[in-house]
Design an enzyme around this catalytic site. Structure first.
Site, PDB file in Angstrom:
ATOM      1  N   SER A 115       0.818  -1.210   0.000  1.00 55.69           N
ATOM      2  CA  SER A 115       0.000   0.000   0.000  1.00 55.69           C
ATOM      3  C   SER A 115       0.852   1.261   0.000  1.00 55.69           C
ATOM      4  CB  SER A 115      -0.937  -0.007   1.205  1.00 55.69           C
ATOM      5  OG  SER A 115      -0.201  -0.233   2.371  1.00 55.69           O
ATOM      6  N   ASN A 170      -2.798   6.369  -1.029  1.00 53.51           N
ATOM      7  CA  ASN A 170      -2.551   6.569   0.399  1.00 53.51           C
ATOM      8  C   ASN A 170      -1.883   7.895   0.725  1.00 53.51           C
ATOM      9  OD1 ASN A 170      -3.824   4.446   1.755  1.00 53.51           O
ATOM     10  ND2 ASN A 170      -2.340   3.037   0.866  1.00 53.51           N
ATOM     11  N   HIS A 185      -1.818  -2.478  -6.775  1.00 52.45           N
ATOM     12  CA  HIS A 185      -2.431  -2.153  -5.487  1.00 52.45           C
ATOM     13  C   HIS A 185      -3.957  -2.212  -5.584  1.00 52.45           C
ATOM     14  CE1 HIS A 185      -3.003   1.010  -2.076  1.00 52.45           C
ATOM     15  NE2 HIS A 185      -3.139  -0.220  -1.635  1.00 52.45           N
ATOM     16  N   GLU A 217      -4.501   0.368  -8.546  1.00 53.20           N
ATOM     17  CA  GLU A 217      -3.471   1.397  -8.741  1.00 53.20           C
ATOM     18  C   GLU A 217      -2.215   0.653  -9.203  1.00 53.20           C
ATOM     19  OE1 GLU A 217      -2.271   3.260  -5.016  1.00 53.20           O
ATOM     20  OE2 GLU A 217      -2.203   5.220  -5.986  1.00 53.20           O
TER      21      GLU A 217
HETATM   22  N1  CAA Z   1     -16.048  -8.663   0.765  1.00 55.69           N
HETATM   23  C1  CAA Z   1     -16.815  -8.873  -0.329  1.00 55.69           C
HETATM   24  N2  CAA Z   1     -17.926  -8.158  -0.613  1.00 55.69           N
HETATM   25  C2  CAA Z   1     -18.292  -7.225   0.268  1.00 55.69           C
HETATM   26  C3  CAA Z   1     -17.561  -6.949   1.450  1.00 55.69           C
HETATM   27  C4  CAA Z   1     -16.400  -7.728   1.674  1.00 55.69           C
HETATM   28  N3  CAA Z   1     -15.617  -7.516   2.749  1.00 55.69           N
HETATM   29  N4  CAA Z   1     -18.186  -5.949   2.117  1.00 55.69           N
HETATM   30  C5  CAA Z   1     -19.256  -5.605   1.394  1.00 55.69           C
HETATM   31  N5  CAA Z   1     -19.323  -6.369   0.289  1.00 55.69           N
HETATM   32  C6  CAA Z   1     -20.331  -6.296  -0.781  1.00 55.69           C
HETATM   33  C7  CAA Z   1     -21.696  -6.684  -0.276  1.00 55.69           C
HETATM   34  O1  CAA Z   1     -21.881  -8.066  -0.344  1.00 55.69           O
HETATM   35  C8  CAA Z   1     -22.588  -5.907  -1.240  1.00 55.69           C
HETATM   36  O2  CAA Z   1     -22.670  -6.628  -2.456  1.00 55.69           O
HETATM   37  P1  CAA Z   1     -23.976  -6.538  -3.399  1.00 55.69           P
HETATM   38  O3  CAA Z   1     -24.020  -5.140  -3.933  1.00 55.69           O
HETATM   39  O4  CAA Z   1     -23.678  -7.548  -4.439  1.00 55.69           O
HETATM   40  O5  CAA Z   1     -25.144  -6.872  -2.540  1.00 55.69           O
HETATM   41  C9  CAA Z   1     -21.814  -4.629  -1.514  1.00 55.69           C
HETATM   42  O6  CAA Z   1     -20.444  -4.926  -1.195  1.00 55.69           O
HETATM   43  C10 CAA Z   1     -22.286  -3.478  -0.663  1.00 55.69           C
HETATM   44  O7  CAA Z   1     -22.219  -3.881   0.685  1.00 55.69           O
HETATM   45  P2  CAA Z   1     -23.248  -3.459   1.810  1.00 55.69           P
HETATM   46  O8  CAA Z   1     -24.567  -3.131   1.192  1.00 55.69           O
HETATM   47  O9  CAA Z   1     -23.199  -4.466   2.916  1.00 55.69           O
HETATM   48  O10 CAA Z   1     -22.600  -2.185   2.500  1.00 55.69           O
HETATM   49  P3  CAA Z   1     -22.244  -0.786   1.910  1.00 55.69           P
HETATM   50  O11 CAA Z   1     -23.150  -0.350   0.826  1.00 55.69           O
HETATM   51  O12 CAA Z   1     -22.058   0.045   3.110  1.00 55.69           O
HETATM   52  O13 CAA Z   1     -20.811  -1.017   1.238  1.00 55.69           O
HETATM   53  C11 CAA Z   1     -18.472  -0.939   1.376  1.00 55.69           C
HETATM   54  C12 CAA Z   1     -19.722  -1.556   1.952  1.00 55.69           C
HETATM   55  C13 CAA Z   1     -18.327  -1.352  -0.100  1.00 55.69           C
HETATM   56  C14 CAA Z   1     -17.320  -1.520   2.178  1.00 55.69           C
HETATM   57  C15 CAA Z   1     -18.585   0.625   1.477  1.00 55.69           C
HETATM   58  O14 CAA Z   1     -18.851   0.992   2.809  1.00 55.69           O
HETATM   59  C16 CAA Z   1     -17.325   1.333   1.021  1.00 55.69           C
HETATM   60  O15 CAA Z   1     -17.107   1.539  -0.163  1.00 55.69           O
HETATM   61  N6  CAA Z   1     -16.498   1.749   1.997  1.00 55.69           N
HETATM   62  C17 CAA Z   1     -15.221   2.417   1.700  1.00 55.69           C
HETATM   63  C18 CAA Z   1     -14.203   1.397   1.317  1.00 55.69           C
HETATM   64  C19 CAA Z   1     -12.879   2.025   1.016  1.00 55.69           C
HETATM   65  O16 CAA Z   1     -12.666   3.212   1.085  1.00 55.69           O
HETATM   66  N7  CAA Z   1     -11.928   1.146   0.684  1.00 55.69           N
HETATM   67  C20 CAA Z   1     -10.573   1.571   0.439  1.00 55.69           C
HETATM   68  C21 CAA Z   1      -9.805   1.363   1.702  1.00 55.69           C
HETATM   69  S1  CAA Z   1      -8.176   1.893   1.494  1.00 55.69           S
HETATM   70  C22 CAA Z   1      -7.415   0.610   0.788  1.00 55.69           C
HETATM   71  O17 CAA Z   1      -7.907  -0.450   0.600  1.00 55.69           O
HETATM   72  C23 CAA Z   1      -6.018   0.868   0.382  1.00 55.69           C
HETATM   73  C24 CAA Z   1      -5.003   0.816   1.373  1.00 55.69           C
HETATM   74  O18 CAA Z   1      -3.868   0.637   0.948  1.00 55.69           O
HETATM   75  C25 CAA Z   1      -5.168   1.021   2.821  1.00 55.69           C
END
Ligand code: CAA
Length: 283
Positions: A119, A190, A140, A152
């Site tokens: 990351s 990040n 990434h 990325e």
């Molecule tokens: N694994 C697989 N699928 C998942 C999941 C997981 N851990 N969490 C949620 N989902 C799926 C659900 O099954 C659902 O699928 P469908 O549309 O097919 O039904 C969909 O995602 C939406 O989930 P929910 O309705 O339960 O919940 P939500 O609408 O709140 O979405 C979320 C959940 C997608 C996590 C959303 O809250 C989100 O986009 N959050 C921000 C995530 C983010 O910013 N990620 C980047 C983090 S930084 C990073 O990764 C980089 C780094 O280097 C640190």
């Protein structure tokens, strides 16, 4: 550069997600971890995820069986002998990554691309321990991998154009959207995300508002799907601290200093969702 066989190193949250999308995309995938039980845990999480897709009618039972049949587990890095690309998603620790890449370099065939899901760690430094820096690249993925569209793709100093192209093509074949960036601390994702999360933690630390209020402002005011403190818990506070330290050290600029409250929580073992407690408590 035809990619057919993939090895994913690390069967944690990111590695198992990457293995899942690769197998779903039609690739043969070896999911590797240091212990069989870790690899099996990764496979269990993939199985659960794709079973949910079947329940929702987004995947047929036949497709599910196809995905599972393309996945094999491994605890031996020697399995890199048979793959076209390795995607490393082990812990964010430069010494461990260098050790893995130097071993992979001596095991994998000459044509094999060595990618890392790091990351924020420098791709160029990881590439330097191999004799094929032109075939080392950052790939990434974002968490949760099956949901987030972005990959990325980070070019190290020596990454060859055809290697970049092969990884871009592969990312598209996984229904992801690749974005090209260069190798600087934190890349783009990040470098922009973590200072925002760190600032949210400072805002809490200085008593400007409650954690719920900070998250609500960013969710409702900026249309973020999660507030920054919830997102920090989701990413893992140890990972957030590690990335802030990488930015701080990499740029030598105090604007990236990690908030003392973040350090305190990490020292307490409050690492977020994965340990049941971070800024919030999880049952
Ligand atoms: N694994 C697989 N699928 C998942 C999941 C997981 N851990 N969490 C949620 N989902 C799926 C659900 O099954 C659902 O699928 P469908 O549309 O097919 O039904 C969909 O995602 C939406 O989930 P929910 O309705 O339960 O919940 P939500 O609408 O709140 O979405 C979320 C959940 C997608 C996590 C959303 O809250 C989100 O986009 N959050 C921000 C995530 C983010 O910013 N990620 C980047 C983090 S930084 C990073 O990764 C980089 C780094 O280097 C640190």
């Amino acid at each position: 550069m035809a990619i057919k066989r993939v090895m994913v190193i690390g069967a944690g949250q990111m590695g198992s997600g990457i293995a899942q999308v690769c197998a779903r995309g039609g690739y043969d995938v070896v999911l590797n971890d240091v212990k069989q039980e870790f690899a099996e845990k990764g496979l269990a999480s993939i199985t659960k995820n794709i079973a949910r897709s079947v329940d929702k009618g987004k995947m047929t039972e036949e497709e599910k069986e196809g995905v599972l049949s393309r996945l094999t587990l491994s605890t031996n890095l020697e399995d890199a002998k048979n793959v076209d690309i390795v995607i490393e998603a082990a812990v964010e620790n430069m010494t461990i990554k260098k050790d893995i890449f130097s071993k992979l370099d001596s095991i994998a065939p000459e044509h094999t691309i060595l990618a890392t899901n790091t990351s924020s760690l420098p791709i160029t430094e990881i590439a330097a321990v191999t004799k094929r820096p032109e075939k080392v690249i950052g790939m990434h993925f974002m968490n949760p991998v099956p949901v987030m569209k972005l990959v990325e793709i980070i070019r190290g100093l020596a990454t060859a154009d055809e290697v970049y192209q092969a990884v871009e093509d592969m990312s598209k074949s996984l229904s992801k959207v690749p974005v090209e960036v260069n190798d600087f601390p934190g890349f783009v994702s990040n470098r922009v995300l973590m200072p925002m999360i760190n600032e949210a933690i400072y805002t809490l630390y200085e008593g400007v508002a409650s954690k719920e209020a900070i998250d609500e402002v960013m969710k409702l005011g900026m249309n973020h799907p999660m507030g920054p403190l919830t997102l920090a818990d989701f990413i893992g506070l140890d990972t957030c601290l590690y990335i802030m330290e990488t930015l701080h050290e990499g740029f030598g600029d105090d604007k990236y200093r990690p908030c003392p409250l973040l350090r305190k929580y990490v020292k307490a073992g409050w690492l977020g969702k994965k340990t049941g407690r971070g800024f919030y408590e999880y049952s």
